[in-house]
Design a protein around this motif. Sequence first.
Motif, PDB file in Angstrom:
ATOM      1  N   VAL A 243      -3.565   9.822   1.858  1.00  0.00           N
ATOM      2  CA  VAL A 243      -3.443   9.552   0.425  1.00  0.00           C
ATOM      3  C   VAL A 243      -1.979   9.517   0.005  1.00  0.00           C
ATOM      4  CG1 VAL A 243      -3.945  10.497  -1.859  1.00  0.00           C
ATOM      5  CG2 VAL A 243      -5.718  10.483  -0.106  1.00  0.00           C
ATOM      6  N   VAL A 244      -1.171  10.437   0.537  1.00  0.00           N
ATOM      7  CA  VAL A 244       0.257  10.458   0.209  1.00  0.00           C
ATOM      8  C   VAL A 244       0.932   9.179   0.673  1.00  0.00           C
ATOM      9  CG1 VAL A 244       2.437  11.639   0.645  1.00  0.00           C
ATOM     10  CG2 VAL A 244       0.379  12.973   0.174  1.00  0.00           C
ATOM     11  N   HIS A 245       0.621   8.758   1.911  1.00  0.00           N
ATOM     12  CA  HIS A 245       1.217   7.529   2.434  1.00  0.00           C
ATOM     13  C   HIS A 245       0.728   6.314   1.671  1.00  0.00           C
ATOM     14  CE1 HIS A 245       3.655   8.712   5.880  1.00  0.00           C
ATOM     15  NE2 HIS A 245       2.760   9.670   6.135  1.00  0.00           N
ATOM     16  N   ALA A 246      -0.535   6.324   1.260  1.00  0.00           N
ATOM     17  CA  ALA A 246      -1.038   5.182   0.487  1.00  0.00           C
ATOM     18  C   ALA A 246      -0.302   5.067  -0.845  1.00  0.00           C
ATOM     19  CB  ALA A 246      -2.540   5.348   0.255  1.00  0.00           C
ATOM     20  N   ALA A 247      -0.011   6.222  -1.475  1.00  0.00           N
ATOM     21  CA  ALA A 247       0.736   6.182  -2.734  1.00  0.00           C
ATOM     22  C   ALA A 247       2.156   5.668  -2.505  1.00  0.00           C
ATOM     23  CB  ALA A 247       0.765   7.581  -3.350  1.00  0.00           C
ATOM     24  N   ALA A 248       2.775   6.113  -1.406  1.00  0.00           N
ATOM     25  CA  ALA A 248       4.127   5.624  -1.096  1.00  0.00           C
ATOM     26  C   ALA A 248       4.114   4.140  -0.763  1.00  0.00           C
ATOM     27  CB  ALA A 248       4.704   6.431   0.063  1.00  0.00           C
ATOM     28  N   LEU A 249       3.067   3.706  -0.049  1.00  0.00           N
ATOM     29  CA  LEU A 249       2.952   2.299   0.313  1.00  0.00           C
ATOM     30  C   LEU A 249       2.833   1.425  -0.933  1.00  0.00           C
ATOM     31  CD1 LEU A 249       2.572   0.083   2.456  1.00  0.00           C
ATOM     32  CD2 LEU A 249       0.131   0.631   2.463  1.00  0.00           C
ATOM     33  N   LYS A 250       2.084   1.895  -1.921  1.00  0.00           N
ATOM     34  CA  LYS A 250       1.929   1.149  -3.164  1.00  0.00           C
ATOM     35  C   LYS A 250       3.267   1.021  -3.898  1.00  0.00           C
ATOM     36  CE  LYS A 250      -0.622   1.202  -7.525  1.00  0.00           C
ATOM     37  NZ  LYS A 250      -1.628   1.929  -8.346  1.00  0.00           N
ATOM     38  N   ALA A 251       4.061   2.093  -3.793  1.00  0.00           N
ATOM     39  CA  ALA A 251       5.334   2.091  -4.519  1.00  0.00           C
ATOM     40  C   ALA A 251       6.366   1.163  -3.879  1.00  0.00           C
ATOM     41  CB  ALA A 251       5.885   3.507  -4.604  1.00  0.00           C
ATOM     42  N   VAL A 252       6.350   1.011  -2.541  1.00  0.00           N
ATOM     43  CA  VAL A 252       7.402   0.232  -1.866  1.00  0.00           C
ATOM     44  C   VAL A 252       6.892  -1.093  -1.331  1.00  0.00           C
ATOM     45  CG1 VAL A 252       8.569   2.359  -1.229  1.00  0.00           C
ATOM     46  CG2 VAL A 252       6.964   1.313   0.374  1.00  0.00           C
ATOM     47  N   ALA A 253       5.630  -1.433  -1.618  1.00  0.00           N
ATOM     48  CA  ALA A 253       5.056  -2.646  -1.022  1.00  0.00           C
ATOM     49  C   ALA A 253       5.854  -3.899  -1.383  1.00  0.00           C
ATOM     50  CB  ALA A 253       3.598  -2.795  -1.475  1.00  0.00           C
ATOM     51  N   LEU A 254       6.310  -4.011  -2.625  1.00  0.00           N
ATOM     52  CA  LEU A 254       7.037  -5.201  -3.059  1.00  0.00           C
ATOM     53  C   LEU A 254       8.534  -5.072  -2.848  1.00  0.00           C
ATOM     54  CD1 LEU A 254       5.081  -5.927  -6.364  1.00  0.00           C
ATOM     55  CD2 LEU A 254       4.747  -6.953  -4.102  1.00  0.00           C
ATOM     56  N   LYS A 255       9.063  -3.848  -2.924  1.00  0.00           N
ATOM     57  CA  LYS A 255      10.516  -3.660  -2.810  1.00  0.00           C
ATOM     58  C   LYS A 255      10.990  -3.676  -1.364  1.00  0.00           C
ATOM     59  CE  LYS A 255      10.588  -0.805  -7.000  1.00  0.00           C
ATOM     60  NZ  LYS A 255      10.943   0.518  -7.574  1.00  0.00           N
ATOM     61  N   PRO A 257       9.274  -4.471   2.158  1.00  0.00           N
ATOM     62  CA  PRO A 257       8.124  -4.822   3.015  1.00  0.00           C
ATOM     63  C   PRO A 257       8.175  -4.156   4.387  1.00  0.00           C
ATOM     64  CG  PRO A 257       9.005  -6.763   1.925  1.00  0.00           C
ATOM     65  CD  PRO A 257       9.984  -5.657   1.680  1.00  0.00           C
ATOM     66  N   GLN A 258       9.385  -3.983   4.934  1.00  0.00           N
ATOM     67  CA  GLN A 258       9.480  -3.372   6.265  1.00  0.00           C
ATOM     68  C   GLN A 258       9.016  -1.917   6.238  1.00  0.00           C
ATOM     69  OE1 GLN A 258      13.366  -3.641   7.958  1.00  0.00           O
ATOM     70  NE2 GLN A 258      12.746  -2.790   9.951  1.00  0.00           N
ATOM     71  N   LYS A 259       9.442  -1.185   5.203  1.00  0.00           N
ATOM     72  CA  LYS A 259       9.004   0.214   5.067  1.00  0.00           C
ATOM     73  C   LYS A 259       7.515   0.282   4.770  1.00  0.00           C
ATOM     74  CE  LYS A 259      10.242   4.510   2.726  1.00  0.00           C
ATOM     75  NZ  LYS A 259      11.128   5.149   1.710  1.00  0.00           N
ATOM     76  N   ALA A 260       7.037  -0.689   3.996  1.00  0.00           N
ATOM     77  CA  ALA A 260       5.597  -0.718   3.711  1.00  0.00           C
ATOM     78  C   ALA A 260       4.806  -0.966   4.987  1.00  0.00           C
ATOM     79  CB  ALA A 260       5.297  -1.790   2.669  1.00  0.00           C
ATOM     80  N   SER A 261       5.314  -1.818   5.853  1.00  0.00           N
ATOM     81  CA  SER A 261       4.629  -2.074   7.123  1.00  0.00           C
ATOM     82  C   SER A 261       4.583  -0.813   7.987  1.00  0.00           C
ATOM     83  CB  SER A 261       5.341  -3.211   7.867  1.00  0.00           C
ATOM     84  OG  SER A 261       4.744  -3.420   9.141  1.00  0.00           O
ATOM     85  N   ALA A 262       5.697  -0.087   8.009  1.00  0.00           N
ATOM     86  CA  ALA A 262       5.719   1.157   8.795  1.00  0.00           C
ATOM     87  C   ALA A 262       4.736   2.179   8.227  1.00  0.00           C
ATOM     88  CB  ALA A 262       7.131   1.735   8.817  1.00  0.00           C
ATOM     89  N   SER A 263       4.666   2.248   6.895  1.00  0.00           N
ATOM     90  CA  SER A 263       3.718   3.186   6.281  1.00  0.00           C
ATOM     91  C   SER A 263       2.275   2.786   6.590  1.00  0.00           C
ATOM     92  CB  SER A 263       3.939   3.241   4.768  1.00  0.00           C
ATOM     93  OG  SER A 263       5.238   3.739   4.457  1.00  0.00           O
ATOM     94  N   ALA A 264       2.009   1.484   6.573  1.00  0.00           N
ATOM     95  CA  ALA A 264       0.654   1.023   6.883  1.00  0.00           C
ATOM     96  C   ALA A 264       0.277   1.370   8.328  1.00  0.00           C
ATOM     97  CB  ALA A 264       0.541  -0.473   6.640  1.00  0.00           C
ATOM     98  N   GLU A 265       1.246   1.176   9.242  1.00  0.00           N
ATOM     99  CA  GLU A 265       0.966   1.514  10.638  1.00  0.00           C
ATOM    100  C   GLU A 265       0.717   3.017  10.783  1.00  0.00           C
ATOM    101  OE1 GLU A 265       3.003   0.995  15.070  1.00  0.00           O
ATOM    102  OE2 GLU A 265       4.069   0.353  13.267  1.00  0.00           O
ATOM    103  N   MET A 266       1.482   3.820  10.045  1.00  0.00           N
ATOM    104  CA  MET A 266       1.277   5.268  10.103  1.00  0.00           C
ATOM    105  C   MET A 266      -0.094   5.647   9.533  1.00  0.00           C
ATOM    106  SD  MET A 266       3.842   8.242   8.749  1.00  0.00           S
ATOM    107  CE  MET A 266       5.148   7.527   9.756  1.00  0.00           C
ATOM    108  N   LEU A 267      -0.522   4.963   8.480  1.00  0.00           N
ATOM    109  CA  LEU A 267      -1.852   5.210   7.937  1.00  0.00           C
ATOM    110  C   LEU A 267      -2.928   4.945   8.991  1.00  0.00           C
ATOM    111  CD1 LEU A 267      -1.743   3.770   4.300  1.00  0.00           C
ATOM    112  CD2 LEU A 267      -2.273   6.101   4.966  1.00  0.00           C
TER     113      LEU A 267
END
Length: 435
Positions: A243-255, A257-267
């Motif tokens: 849930v924490v990573h999903a919230a972070a992913l939502k916050a950085v998804a548009l700003k 993308p590379q960090k969002a991809s890493a968060s998605a892989e971690m999820l």
Amino acid sequence: MSTTGAHVPGDGAGGAAAVAVAVARRPGWWWWQRRRGFVLDVALAGVSAIECAFEGATFADRTGILPGAGALLGVLVGAVLVLRRRWPVAVVLVGIAMTPAQMGFLLSLVGLYTLAASEVPRRITAALAGMNGFGTMLVAFLQFQDNLRDPDSSSSLHMPLTLVVAALMALGLTGPPVLLGLYVRARRRLVESLRERADGLERELELLAEKAAERAERARAEERTRIARDMHDVVAHRVSLMVVHAAALKAVALKDPQKASASAEMLGDMGRQALTELRQMLGVLRTASAPAPVIPAMRPEPDAEGPSLARLAALVEESQAAGMGVELTVEGAQRPCGPRIEATVYRVVQEALTNVHKHAAGANAVVRLAYREAEVAVLITNGPSDGTPQAALPSGGHGLLGMKERVTAHGGGFAAGPTADGGFRVSAMVPLRSG
């Protein structure tokens, strides 16, 4: 022949009184427990009355009394045998009283047997049997003296012979019924003792069965609690991080993308780890006849070997990746502490970090692990939340309770509570001997 009577241990007036009370309370026909006992006693009394009637008429004829009166007396004397189960002492006394009249042969035999087989004190039985035997010997001796007296010789020549014959006759008429009655009495007591012992064993088996059922129910309850605790630890920690990573992913998804991809892989990794741990626990609950369905793992997971102290660093890194500032310090020489103890300490740290994610978003935490000579201790502290919005994470209120149950099950100590700066601390100590 058989008699009825309640088993009363010991002899004496108290035993006789207890027998009288027990007899008075017996169900059935008056003092008979069974109808066949009543029929037997009536039949014996009838035969005895007929015998005594003939013997009474004979005695009356020898003494000059009316034969009818003697026969009537004999009928009354013989009918006393019907009371043998209720008053065996009275029956024997009547038989002894009729010995001089040579009346009541069956009455004496059956009366002595009933007396010896009943619960009358043995000293009374011995006294009455001795009186009956002495009376029988005396009457027989006088009778033989009259029959063997020879006018041409001295009667003293026949005295030793008549005395021996009379004694043997008295012994033969007294000893067998008394011995048979004593044997029946002892056998009945043995049967009653065995029955009481069997009843006692049956009651003990029932108690053991009840205790076994209670132990089984307690074991099932403990197992349900353990499974619930493990499920809580696995699901709460992994899902909280997701849930924490999903919230972070939502916050950085548009700003970013590379960090969002890493968060998605971690999820995805965390989800697979949660599935692996759940599969391990559910596999224990499966029976051999119902094999567990195979859940394909997309990649080998390092968590498959189970929680241990060697994996605390990886656990801390997971929280760090979720944005928490966590520091791990280890004191003492690292060494194996046993799988159960290591799993307990690991779960305590895991649940404590989960609680930080839930209730103190943005707070820093410190995990201190200490290897001591006879124990392993862990301390998790965190500061207050820095104002970061809390993630919508549900809480069942069982986290601290589960940690305490785990630690105390090993004989250790557990404490948790707020700190002076508004943070929270969790400490646990587990003795090594229980591992």
